[in-house]
Design a protein around this motif. Structure first.
Motif, short mmCIF file in Angstrom:
data_model
loop_
_atom_site.label_atom_id
_atom_site.label_comp_id
_atom_site.label_asym_id
_atom_site.label_seq_id
_atom_site.Cartn_x
_atom_site.Cartn_y
_atom_site.Cartn_z
N GLU A 1 0.89 -1.26 0.13
CA GLU A 1 0.07 0.15 0.07
C GLU A 1 1.08 1.27 -0.24
N ARG B 1 0.14 5.82 0.00
CA ARG B 1 -0.63 7.04 0.21
C ARG B 1 -0.93 7.25 -1.44
N ARG C 1 -9.08 1.27 -2.35
CA ARG C 1 -8.70 2.56 -1.65
C ARG C 1 -9.12 2.46 -0.27
N ALA D 1 -6.54 6.22 5.59
CA ALA D 1 -5.29 6.22 6.31
C ALA D 1 -5.57 6.16 7.64
N ASP E 1 -5.58 9.46 9.84
CA ASP E 1 -5.57 10.54 9.09
C ASP E 1 -6.88 10.39 8.22
N GLY F 1 -6.51 11.26 4.55
CA GLY F 1 -5.33 10.62 4.04
C GLY F 1 -6.04 9.26 3.09
N LEU G 1 -5.31 5.58 1.25
CA LEU G 1 -4.22 4.65 0.92
C LEU G 1 -4.80 3.88 -0.20
N ARG H 1 -4.33 0.34 -1.99
CA ARG H 1 -3.89 -1.06 -1.67
C ARG H 1 -3.95 -2.27 -2.46
#
Length: 161
Positions: free
Chosen positions: A54, A56, A86, A89, A92, A95, A97, A99
């Protein structure tokens, strides 16, 4: 103001652009034939796998030299195919990530020999070992200058032959 480039310097630049386009076209054709997805999507999966699974979205876009909207589109296509996802995060909420899924990892394993053969045929076989090593050093120096880091060829230890 920089001096004007001479003819060999201009030829190097033009050849780099040309070879890059030719390699990308060949990679896309081979990838579509063996996976049914575009090379740009395959590259997303490779980058995710090589990063431990993964990244960001902002970091992934930077590594792919892609716009955020372009990456969002490619990732949406991979999500539809069940190859990536997706997620928010941890810690966050803003945010996101990207994956790789187990299905995405399986696809990479399934086509690894076909991709290997395409890479050898397109870019390794016509060169001597010394030329391959020189190209690696030269292209790494250009990446370092343009990107700030050298990338490529980083196979995770558990996937190395």
């Amino acid at each position: 103001m920089a001096e004007l480039v001479d003819s060999i310097e201009l030829a190097v630049f033009e050849r780099l652009i040309d070879v890059g386009k030719l390699l990308e076209r060949r990679a896309d054709r081979a990838t579509r034939e063996h996976t049914g997805i575009k090379y740009t999507q395959y590259e997303v999966l490779i980058r995710l796998r090589n990063a431990g699974g993964e990244l960001r979205m902002t970091e992934l876009a930077k590594k792919l030299v892609s716009t955020p909207s372009g990456l969002t589109y490619q990732l949406a296509q991979l999500e539809k195919a069940g190859l990536a996802e997706r997620v928010i995060a941890p810690g966050d909420e803003r945010g996101v990530l990207a994956r790789i899924t187990e299905q995405g990892r399986a696809l990479l394993r399934e086509v690894s020999q076909a991709q290997n053969d395409m890479i050898v045929e397109a870019s390794i076989a016509p060169l001597t070992r010394e030329q391959v090593e020189q190209a690696h050093r030269i292209l790494g120096a250009l990446q370092l200058h343009l990107r700030g880091e050298e990338t490529g060829g980083l196979i995770p230890e558990d996937l190395a032959p």
